[in-house]
Design a protein around this motif. Sequence first.
Motif, PDB file in Angstrom:
ATOM      1  N   PRO A 144       0.843  -1.200   0.000  1.00  0.00           N
ATOM      2  CA  PRO A 144       0.000   0.000   0.000  1.00  0.00           C
ATOM      3  C   PRO A 144       0.878   1.248   0.000  1.00  0.00           C
ATOM      4  CG  PRO A 144      -0.730  -1.558   1.669  1.00  0.00           C
ATOM      5  CD  PRO A 144       0.605  -2.040   1.186  1.00  0.00           C
ATOM      6  N   PHE A 145       0.540   2.218  -0.828  1.00  0.00           N
ATOM      7  CA  PHE A 145       1.308   3.459  -0.851  1.00  0.00           C
ATOM      8  C   PHE A 145       0.416   4.604  -1.295  1.00  0.00           C
ATOM      9  CE2 PHE A 145       1.493   2.275  -5.267  1.00  0.00           C
ATOM     10  CZ  PHE A 145       1.637   3.463  -5.977  1.00  0.00           C
ATOM     11  N   TYR A 151      -2.018  15.780  -7.037  1.00  0.00           N
ATOM     12  CA  TYR A 151      -3.390  15.307  -7.186  1.00  0.00           C
ATOM     13  C   TYR A 151      -3.555  14.770  -8.589  1.00  0.00           C
ATOM     14  CZ  TYR A 151      -8.488  15.402  -7.645  1.00  0.00           C
ATOM     15  OH  TYR A 151      -9.801  15.062  -7.876  1.00  0.00           O
ATOM     16  N   HIS A 152      -3.624  13.439  -8.711  1.00  0.00           N
ATOM     17  CA  HIS A 152      -3.706  12.771 -10.010  1.00  0.00           C
ATOM     18  C   HIS A 152      -4.896  11.814 -10.022  1.00  0.00           C
ATOM     19  CE1 HIS A 152       0.918  13.417 -10.629  1.00  0.00           C
ATOM     20  NE2 HIS A 152       0.217  14.487 -10.961  1.00  0.00           N
ATOM     21  N   PRO A 153      -6.101  12.330 -10.173  1.00  0.00           N
ATOM     22  CA  PRO A 153      -7.288  11.472 -10.129  1.00  0.00           C
ATOM     23  C   PRO A 153      -7.375  10.483 -11.285  1.00  0.00           C
ATOM     24  CG  PRO A 153      -7.873  13.687 -10.838  1.00  0.00           C
ATOM     25  CD  PRO A 153      -6.438  13.744 -10.400  1.00  0.00           C
ATOM     26  N   SER A 159      -3.441   9.451  -4.410  1.00  0.00           N
ATOM     27  CA  SER A 159      -2.712  10.725  -4.396  1.00  0.00           C
ATOM     28  C   SER A 159      -3.468  11.709  -3.510  1.00  0.00           C
ATOM     29  CB  SER A 159      -2.560  11.299  -5.808  1.00  0.00           C
ATOM     30  OG  SER A 159      -3.819  11.636  -6.373  1.00  0.00           O
ATOM     31  N   ILE A 160      -2.714  12.496  -2.776  1.00  0.00           N
ATOM     32  CA  ILE A 160      -3.301  13.503  -1.890  1.00  0.00           C
ATOM     33  C   ILE A 160      -2.464  14.768  -2.005  1.00  0.00           C
ATOM     34  CG2 ILE A 160      -3.873  14.110   0.495  1.00  0.00           C
ATOM     35  CD1 ILE A 160      -4.112  11.114   1.075  1.00  0.00           C
ATOM     36  N   PRO A 316     -13.009   1.312   4.117  1.00  0.00           N
ATOM     37  CA  PRO A 316     -13.077   2.017   2.832  1.00  0.00           C
ATOM     38  C   PRO A 316     -12.348   3.358   2.918  1.00  0.00           C
ATOM     39  CG  PRO A 316     -15.187   2.132   3.988  1.00  0.00           C
ATOM     40  CD  PRO A 316     -14.339   1.165   4.751  1.00  0.00           C
ATOM     41  N   CYS A 317     -11.668   3.725   1.860  1.00  0.00           N
ATOM     42  CA  CYS A 317     -10.946   4.998   1.841  1.00  0.00           C
ATOM     43  C   CYS A 317     -10.988   5.578   0.432  1.00  0.00           C
ATOM     44  CB  CYS A 317      -9.503   4.824   2.310  1.00  0.00           C
ATOM     45  SG  CYS A 317      -8.579   3.515   1.495  1.00  0.00           S
ATOM     46  N   VAL A 318     -10.976   6.892   0.353  1.00  0.00           N
ATOM     47  CA  VAL A 318     -11.007   7.596  -0.922  1.00  0.00           C
ATOM     48  C   VAL A 318      -9.630   7.508  -1.577  1.00  0.00           C
ATOM     49  CG1 VAL A 318     -11.392   9.815  -2.050  1.00  0.00           C
ATOM     50  CG2 VAL A 318     -12.791   9.158  -0.079  1.00  0.00           C
ATOM     51  N   MET A 319      -9.598   7.151  -2.856  1.00  0.00           N
ATOM     52  CA  MET A 319      -8.337   6.953  -3.552  1.00  0.00           C
ATOM     53  C   MET A 319      -7.593   8.266  -3.783  1.00  0.00           C
ATOM     54  SD  MET A 319      -6.308   4.675  -4.923  1.00  0.00           S
ATOM     55  CE  MET A 319      -7.331   3.234  -5.212  1.00  0.00           C
TER      56      MET A 319
END
Length: 340
Positions: A144-145, A151-153, A159-160, A316-319
């Motif tokens: 996991p990274f 910010y690269h949707p 990405s954050i 659950p987490c936002v990508m």
Amino acid sequence: MKNKSVGIREVAQHAGVSTASISRALNSPESVSPALRLKVDAAIAALGYIPDAAARALSSRRTRTIGAIIPTVDNAMFARGIEALQRYLSLQGYLLLLATSGYDPEVEFRQAQNMVSRGVDGLILRGDTHTEGLRRLLATQRMPFVNVGVYHPDKPYASIGADNEDAAWRATRYLIGLGHTRIAMVAAMSAHNDRASARVAGVRRALKEQGLPLPDDWYYEVHYRLDDARQAARALMARPERPTAVVCGNDVLAYGVLLEVERHGLQVPGDISVMGFDDLEWSRHLRPSLTTMHLPTDEVWTRAGEHLVKQLSGQPCVMHHEVDATLVVRESTAPPRADA
């Protein structure tokens, strides 16, 4: 020697709970009630118990360690972000393992190899300029990274950060709106630095949209040092036609420009407006105080930690998460003089 004689059974007895409850509180603190966590923490503090990290890793297949690789510690933004990240991870029962890459993707790859070999549960990386070797390592190890600062949707991995190009575009549009048409840039080194190159792209886009040039002798890339920024400003001051505004790739470079402009006997913003990027603490205390783009550094790094902790616990987490870069107008910018 006393700490070694205290085991999980003694902690459970002191807290009045089962050893299974102690194990859950230590290995998965998010799965137990706050009341139980407080009771366990109090028992651990009273007895001086130190959990056996190796035993915990064997039983849970987790070391509760997060690795972070940053370009350098000689950057106030990175230091502040790491502090916020460590504060959050500590509250979650995680240890932070830190390494630097010197803006060298190969060094970053080797540091990542070292961290993975030591059993980190996840990695936080700065930007998205990575070697193919590192990308293969992350994929084959199913590590996991999250990339921070960008910010690269459109990418399939987390990405954050802020949209650096858009933020620089807005900063330059602000100067153009003040009436500036002769705008120079002192940028951070863009090699292996996608945040810096995105900011350069944003400045160029804003100028191009208005039909304004960015001459080669009005554009400098320098290292993250005051002396280098001052040298770039010195070269700008020596031009037959000086710019009326300078956009800087970060606040430290802007400090160097401010110092050199003053050394030449010129006024900021009367003769030259100066725009920063990052909004470091000193920026509001300078005279003149620095107009800059504020980035919520604490939020970026804390959210990165939250993302990994949630992912590792199966929540659950936002990508992708975009943080707002906001313009902070202070004293270092103003409309150009009429005679300019």
